[in-house]
Design a protein around this motif. Structure first.
Motif, PDB file in Angstrom:
ATOM      1  N   ALA A   1     -33.351  15.115  40.996  1.00 25.02           N
ATOM      2  CA  ALA A   1     -32.385  14.146  41.508  1.00 25.02           C
ATOM      3  C   ALA A   1     -31.410  14.774  42.492  1.00 25.02           C
ATOM      4  N   THR A   2     -31.160  16.082  42.346  1.00 18.09           N
ATOM      5  CA  THR A   2     -30.160  16.755  43.195  1.00 18.09           C
ATOM      6  C   THR A   2     -30.781  17.705  44.209  1.00 18.09           C
ATOM      7  N   GLY A   3     -32.103  17.881  44.142  1.00 15.54           N
ATOM      8  CA  GLY A   3     -32.772  18.689  45.151  1.00 15.54           C
ATOM      9  C   GLY A   3     -32.609  20.177  45.004  1.00 15.54           C
ATOM     10  N   GLY A   4     -32.565  20.692  43.794  1.00 12.90           N
ATOM     11  CA  GLY A   4     -32.465  22.131  43.601  1.00 12.90           C
ATOM     12  C   GLY A   4     -32.362  22.502  42.137  1.00 12.90           C
ATOM     13  N   ALA A   5     -32.978  23.652  41.779  1.00 11.20           N
ATOM     14  CA  ALA A   5     -32.972  24.114  40.392  1.00 11.20           C
ATOM     15  C   ALA A   5     -31.732  24.967  40.143  1.00 11.20           C
ATOM     16  N   ARG A   6     -30.596  24.292  40.006  1.00  7.25           N
ATOM     17  CA  ARG A   6     -29.320  24.991  39.793  1.00  7.25           C
ATOM     18  C   ARG A   6     -28.871  24.799  38.340  1.00  7.25           C
ATOM     19  N   GLU A   7     -28.501  25.901  37.708  1.00  2.00           N
ATOM     20  CA  GLU A   7     -28.058  25.829  36.312  1.00  2.00           C
ATOM     21  C   GLU A   7     -26.833  24.929  36.173  1.00  2.00           C
ATOM     22  N   GLY A   8     -25.959  24.958  37.160  1.00  5.49           N
ATOM     23  CA  GLY A   8     -24.761  24.131  37.103  1.00  5.49           C
ATOM     24  C   GLY A   8     -25.085  22.651  37.008  1.00  5.49           C
ATOM     25  N   THR A   9     -26.172  22.241  37.647  1.00  9.30           N
ATOM     26  CA  THR A   9     -26.574  20.837  37.573  1.00  9.30           C
ATOM     27  C   THR A   9     -26.935  20.468  36.138  1.00  9.30           C
ATOM     28  N   ALA A  10     -27.688  21.321  35.485  1.00 10.99           N
ATOM     29  CA  ALA A  10     -28.068  21.050  34.094  1.00 10.99           C
ATOM     30  C   ALA A  10     -26.843  21.058  33.181  1.00 10.99           C
TER      31      ALA A  10
END
Length: 460
Positions: A90-99
């Motif tokens: 949904a956000t276009g990147g595998a970022r830990e902060g997103t999770a």
């Protein structure tokens, strides 16, 4: 949209404006403290946190559960990685902060659901106080905040378990058996996040049968149980089919049970993960590292458990890694219990004591934190006593079943403090019930009496 607007308009008359304002403030507090943890995550996350991020990232980047270099990825439950991978998409990147943002939002939703569960337990007189106490506890409980600073499977399960209990109690009051679809599906989701709750879901299938049988006869009892069972299996079945194809054997959710059994039955380490890991580092890397030290946290545990499994697989080449660890765990149980049953039972008691007397993170591992944790657990037990005295048996059984079964799973296998995290969402409303009832009795000068049920919640 009209139905949603109508529902929102019913909230002030039902709960009261001041209660809703207080709940909104608590939810805002919960969001702010979780936002801080999202920005300032745990500096040394647990081994499982690294694994869940790696699996989630592989799902997003490679559409693979773990990737080609991730051995035995099926040891981890799939629910959380799929959820976090969806947030990456949904956000276009595998970022830990997103999770972690997802975890924070799940935490706010948990505050609202646990409030609703507390409101139900408290009835017309005490509902607001029980619900607000439980909501506030969820908002600031340090282990919940610590877990938000990692990438774990507990945050979504903290939401779905109390929601499933609430849905089960709601369905028990409905004439339509189809109402049991909601709790069944929620229990299935909970199991996808935390596989030990598959046993809990199965127990609630039996409870649904008993409840419907007592009220409407055995035929409708079986029908109600079947409906809940179908809903329980619905979110699990696609993954079970995938496991059968990939692993060539029946694995409903994950294969991590062998490792947990190996750790939990290893008497020389008192069944504690950190001590087992330290002993394995000493055995295979010839280093002496203290349990819970940063140096030990930096060690990748997977190769260590692989070595243990490979030794057993050398004796029996037909075993998988998880089966080999599980076989050693069964041998440990037979050996140590057979040699000294008293010592093994004492270890089991210590494991359960550690599970419930502390929590994840430094705050609840300190002496004041342990005191607070034990006080909360004792208040939760007092809440059970009140439900029994007031003969509110279905609420008693619905809350006691997951707590008892998951504690039993921990006693048999791995009983780390993290095991209690999801269950604390049930302990808080019980503790709030005991505390609110005691204060009401003290200030009113009368004996404790069962609170009157809400208008929408008839007596059990």
């Amino acid at each position: 949209m009209t139905a949603v607007a109508d529902w929102f308009r019913t909230l002030p008359p039902r709960y009261g404006k001041r209660t809703l304002i207080a709940l909104a403030l608590i939810a805002t507090l919960g969001l702010f403290v979780r936002a801080y943890v999202v920005v300032n995550p745990v500096s040394n996350p647990a081994d499982d946190s690294h694994a869940y991020y790696a699996i989630s990232k592989a799902l997003y980047e490679e559409a693979s559960f773990g990737g080609p270099e991730f051995r035995d990825s099926s040891d981890w439950s799939p629910g959380a990685p799929f959820l976090y991978a969806a947030s990456f998409s949904a956000t276009g990147g595998a970022r830990e902060g997103t999770a972690r943002i997802v975890e924070a939002l799940l935490g706010v939703a948990t505050i609202l659901v646990v409030f609703a569960l507390g409101w139900r337990l408290g009835g017309r007189e005490l509902g607001r106080w029980v619900g607000l106490f439980a909501a506030f506890a969820v908002a600031i409980y340090p282990p919940f905040l610590h877990t938000t600073g990692e990438l774990m499977s507990e945050p979504p399960a903290m939401l779905t378990l109390p929601a499933a209990i609430l849905a089960f109690l709601w369905a028990a009051e409905k004439r339509s058996l189809w109402a049991r679809l909601a709790p069944g599906f929620l229990f299935g989701l909970t199991a996808m996040f935390r596989p030990e709750y598959l046993l809990v879901g199965a127990a609630f299938v039996l409870l649904a049968a008993i409840q419907a049988w007592r009220e409407r006869g055995w035929q409708l009892g079986l029908a109600g149980a079947a409906i809940l069972l179908v809903a329980l299996v619905l979110p699990i079945l696609p993954w079970a089919i995938r496991n059968y194809v990939v692993l060539d054997r029946v694995v409903p959710i994950s294969t991590g049970g062998g490792k947990a059994l190996y750790v939990g039955t290893y008497l020389p380490a008192d069944g504690e993960y950190q001590r087992v890991k330290a002993l394995l580092v000493q055995r295979y890397q010839h280093r002496d590292l203290a349990p819970n030290s940063e140096a030990l946290d930096d060690v990748n545990p997977t190769p260590l458990f692989n070595r243990v499994a490979e030794e057993e697989m050398g004796k029996d080449p037909g075993l998988t890694r998880d089966q080999a660890l599980g076989k050693i765990g069964k041998e440990n149980l037979s050996k140590y219990f057979g040699e000294d049953p008293g010592d093994y039972l004492a270890m089991t008691a210590r494991k359960v004591g550690r599970m419930w007397s502390s929590g994840v993170g430094e705050a609840m591992s300190s002496t004041p934190g342990r005191v607070a944790q034990i006080l909360l657990v004792l208040l939760g037990l007092a809440g059970f006593v009140l439900l029994a005295l007031w003969r509110r048996w279905w609420e008693f059984v619905a809350l006691a079943t997951p707590i008892a079964l998951v504690t039993l799973v921990g006693a048999v296998s791995l009983a780390a403090p993290r095991r209690n995290e999801v269950l604390m969402t049930l302990v808080f409303p019980l503790a709030g019930l005991a505390l609110s009832s005691a204060l009401a009795a003290i200030f009113s000068g009368r004996r404790w009496s069962p609170p009157q049920p809400q208008a929408s919640s008839p007596p059990n």
